[in-house]
Design a protein around this motif. Structure first.
Motif, PDB file in Angstrom:
ATOM      1  N   UNK A   1       0.848  -1.193   0.000  1.00  0.00           N
ATOM      2  CA  UNK A   1       0.000   0.000   0.000  1.00  0.00           C
ATOM      3  C   UNK A   1       0.882   1.242   0.000  1.00  0.00           C
ATOM      4  N   UNK A   2       0.375   2.323  -0.579  1.00  0.00           N
ATOM      5  CA  UNK A   2       1.156   3.554  -0.577  1.00  0.00           C
ATOM      6  C   UNK A   2       0.967   4.332   0.726  1.00  0.00           C
ATOM      7  N   UNK A   3      -0.186   4.170   1.371  1.00  0.00           N
ATOM      8  CA  UNK A   3      -0.430   4.694   2.725  1.00  0.00           C
ATOM      9  C   UNK A   3      -1.190   3.603   3.473  1.00  0.00           C
ATOM     10  N   UNK A   4      -0.666   3.189   4.602  1.00  0.00           N
ATOM     11  CA  UNK A   4      -1.280   2.076   5.331  1.00  0.00           C
ATOM     12  C   UNK A   4      -2.430   2.567   6.212  1.00  0.00           C
ATOM     13  N   UNK A   5      -3.519   1.804   6.187  1.00  0.00           N
ATOM     14  CA  UNK A   5      -4.772   2.258   6.779  1.00  0.00           C
ATOM     15  C   UNK A   5      -4.782   2.249   8.298  1.00  0.00           C
ATOM     16  N   UNK A   6      -3.926   1.465   8.938  1.00  0.00           N
ATOM     17  CA  UNK A   6      -3.913   1.399  10.399  1.00  0.00           C
ATOM     18  C   UNK A   6      -2.712   2.109  11.021  1.00  0.00           C
ATOM     19  N   UNK A   7      -1.573   2.084  10.354  1.00  0.00           N
ATOM     20  CA  UNK A   7      -0.381   2.758  10.884  1.00  0.00           C
ATOM     21  C   UNK A   7      -0.201   4.149  10.288  1.00  0.00           C
ATOM     22  N   UNK A   8      -0.757   4.374   9.098  1.00  0.00           N
ATOM     23  CA  UNK A   8      -0.659   5.685   8.462  1.00  0.00           C
ATOM     24  C   UNK A   8       0.691   5.982   7.845  1.00  0.00           C
ATOM     25  N   UNK A   9       1.590   4.997   7.804  1.00  0.00           N
ATOM     26  CA  UNK A   9       2.928   5.261   7.285  1.00  0.00           C
ATOM     27  C   UNK A   9       3.005   4.974   5.791  1.00  0.00           C
ATOM     28  N   UNK A  10       4.117   5.380   5.188  1.00  0.00           N
ATOM     29  CA  UNK A  10       4.289   5.366   3.740  1.00  0.00           C
ATOM     30  C   UNK A  10       5.603   4.673   3.398  1.00  0.00           C
ATOM     31  N   UNK A  11       5.592   3.685   2.507  1.00  0.00           N
ATOM     32  CA  UNK A  11       6.849   3.042   2.116  1.00  0.00           C
ATOM     33  C   UNK A  11       7.684   3.962   1.231  1.00  0.00           C
ATOM     34  N   UNK A  12       8.949   3.632   1.083  1.00  0.00           N
ATOM     35  CA  UNK A  12       9.832   4.349   0.165  1.00  0.00           C
ATOM     36  C   UNK A  12       9.511   3.855  -1.241  1.00  0.00           C
ATOM     37  N   UNK A  13       8.618   4.546  -1.923  1.00  0.00           N
ATOM     38  CA  UNK A  13       8.128   4.072  -3.217  1.00  0.00           C
ATOM     39  C   UNK A  13       9.214   4.071  -4.283  1.00  0.00           C
ATOM     40  N   UNK A  14      10.091   5.066  -4.248  1.00  0.00           N
ATOM     41  CA  UNK A  14      11.171   5.116  -5.241  1.00  0.00           C
ATOM     42  C   UNK A  14      12.068   3.891  -5.115  1.00  0.00           C
ATOM     43  N   UNK A  15      12.463   3.582  -3.890  1.00  0.00           N
ATOM     44  CA  UNK A  15      13.317   2.418  -3.661  1.00  0.00           C
ATOM     45  C   UNK A  15      12.581   1.121  -3.963  1.00  0.00           C
ATOM     46  N   UNK A  16      11.290   1.083  -3.640  1.00  0.00           N
ATOM     47  CA  UNK A  16      10.490  -0.112  -3.906  1.00  0.00           C
ATOM     48  C   UNK A  16      10.392  -0.384  -5.402  1.00  0.00           C
ATOM     49  N   UNK A  17      10.142   0.652  -6.181  1.00  0.00           N
ATOM     50  CA  UNK A  17      10.054   0.506  -7.635  1.00  0.00           C
ATOM     51  C   UNK A  17      11.388   0.034  -8.208  1.00  0.00           C
ATOM     52  N   UNK A  18      12.479   0.596  -7.720  1.00  0.00           N
ATOM     53  CA  UNK A  18      13.810   0.191  -8.187  1.00  0.00           C
ATOM     54  C   UNK A  18      14.073  -1.281  -7.877  1.00  0.00           C
ATOM     55  N   UNK A  19      13.699  -1.703  -6.678  1.00  0.00           N
ATOM     56  CA  UNK A  19      13.895  -3.087  -6.264  1.00  0.00           C
ATOM     57  C   UNK A  19      13.085  -4.036  -7.157  1.00  0.00           C
ATOM     58  N   UNK A  20      11.834  -3.681  -7.415  1.00  0.00           N
ATOM     59  CA  UNK A  20      10.991  -4.519  -8.275  1.00  0.00           C
ATOM     60  C   UNK A  20      11.570  -4.603  -9.686  1.00  0.00           C
ATOM     61  N   UNK A  21      12.101  -3.503 -10.167  1.00  0.00           N
ATOM     62  CA  UNK A  21      12.702  -3.488 -11.506  1.00  0.00           C
ATOM     63  C   UNK A  21      13.946  -4.374 -11.546  1.00  0.00           C
ATOM     64  N   UNK A  22      14.769  -4.282 -10.529  1.00  0.00           N
ATOM     65  CA  UNK A  22      16.003  -5.071 -10.483  1.00  0.00           C
ATOM     66  C   UNK A  22      15.730  -6.570 -10.440  1.00  0.00           C
TER      67      UNK A  22
END
Length: 381
Positions: free
Chosen positions: A170-191
């Motif tokens: 998720x880009x914003x989590x519904x219970x914790x309200x935090x946000x993942x590092x989307x740039x790093x996540x996308x790079x990891x998925x690409x790699x």
């Protein structure tokens, strides 16, 4: 009428003994720190009036859609809405589902195939988990927002030519309200040649079009789910992705195929809400919401209760109060003082992670925010 089976009655009794029995309640006249109506759109007369204008413009006067989209439930209005939504979110296509739950269930149950691999964040929504179970793919969870753990899990996967890998979060989590590092996540998925499926349900409102758009990642996310029941103040959801993805979902997503389509009024409200989001008032509401998030964080520092709050830059702010009985009692105390703040209890969250889930809105005032935090400090310190 037959009674409920004894084993089911025992399950209800066990939940009641744990002070975790869910019940339906109606609240009126309280200061709203609970709803997902982040921008106040649910009560917008402008959106309501515009929806009726759209119904007249498109000649849609049915109370219901009369069938599934593949039978009699399709319309010029819903297809126009999908094209405009796709454009707003910088996506080649959009497909409307009846809810965020139905969208996640439909996408995840039909896209990963038997033998494919799914890696999912351990705190994803229940609808994602249900879809994963139905997919029959091989499944591994990774620690919450821990990309190092995700990479370690990716390294353990045996890759075969026909085995697809999907990362779901998720880009914003519904219970914790935090946000993942989307740039790093996308790079990891690409790699690692993985396809990323992202739930953006709680991201609209923080930004106008979601975090994928604001971070310039639209071409690097396989599928996005955006729901309308949060900041847009209405009902339904949309899946964003390629034209091929849309065609596949129309043919294989069972929660789409076998559901009566949304009513014309629901679709008109969705289109009107998006128009409002793009208006001067909509943009002002987004700015006000982000301002209120900063205001709340400043007051939890001022009143020395920041250690009890999870880090969050979103509209969802979680104050950890372990124990169902204790968090429920504090919520009831807030209720008596005029604040609607709901307790999130186990088993919704793990034991010892019970919390008050404070939802901020563009319409909350600074005085309301300070009064809430001041009262929480008095109760909990």
């Amino acid at each position: 009428m037959d009674k409920l089976p004894e084993k089911l009655l025992k399950k209800l009794q066990k939940r009641e003994e744990g002070n975790a029995l869910r019940q339906l309640n109606i609240t009126h006249g309280l200061t709203d720190f609970s709803s997902n109506d982040y921008l106040g759109f649910a009560s917008s007369k402008s959106i309501s009036d515009r929806a009726y204008e759209l119904l007249n413009e498109y000649g849609e006067h049915l109370n219901g859609s009369t069938g599934s989209r593949l039978l009699t439930g399709n319309s010029r209005l819903i297809e126009t809405a999908e094209r405009s939504i796709a454009k707003i979110h910088d996506s080649p296509s959009a497909l409307i589902f009846n809810s965020g739950y139905a969208a996640n269930l439909g996408v995840i149950s039909c896209i990963p195939q038997r033998g494919d691999v799914i890696l999912y964040d351990e705190l994803v929504h229940a609808s994602i988990r249900e879809g994963i179970v139905l997919s029959h793919a091989k499944v591994t969870k990774f620690a919450h927002n821990d990309l190092q753990d995700l990479e370690q899990k990716l390294n353990l996967i045996t890759r075969e030519p026909q085995r697809e890998c999907y990362v779901i979060t998720e880009s914003v989590f519904s219970m914790d309200g935090d946000i993942p590092d989307l740039q790093a996540l996308v790079t990891l998925c690409k790699n690692y040649n993985c396809r990323l499926i992202l739930d953006e349900a709680h991201a609209i409102g923080l930004t106008q079009k979601g975090l994928v758009v604001s971070e310039g990642l639209t071409n690097q996310v396989f599928a996005r789910v955006v729901t309308f029941g949060k900041a847009l103040g209405c009902h339904g959801a949309v899946v964003l992705g390629s034209e091929d993805l849309r065609a596949y979902l129309v043919n294989y997503a069972r929660s789409f195929i076998y559901s009566t389509a949304l009513s014309p009024h629901s679709v008109a409200t969705i289109k009107a809400a998006y128009e409002h989001l793009d208006s001067e008032i909509g943009l002002e509401n987004i700015q006000k919401l982000n301002s209120n998030i900063a205001i709340l964080r400043s007051y939890i520092e001022k009143y020395n209760i920041s250690k009890q709050f999870l880090p969050s830059d979103s509209a969802v702010q979680a104050m950890l109060i372990p124990g169902n009985e204790k968090v429920k009692a504090i919520s009831e105390r807030l209720y008596k003082d005029g604040f609607d703040v709901r307790p999130i209890m186990s088993p919704t969250v793990p034991p010892t992670k019970e919390r008050l889930r404070i939802c901020l809105h563009s319409f909350n005032t600074e005085a309301e925010i300070e009064s809430l935090i001041k009262l929480l400090a008095q109760i909990t310190l």
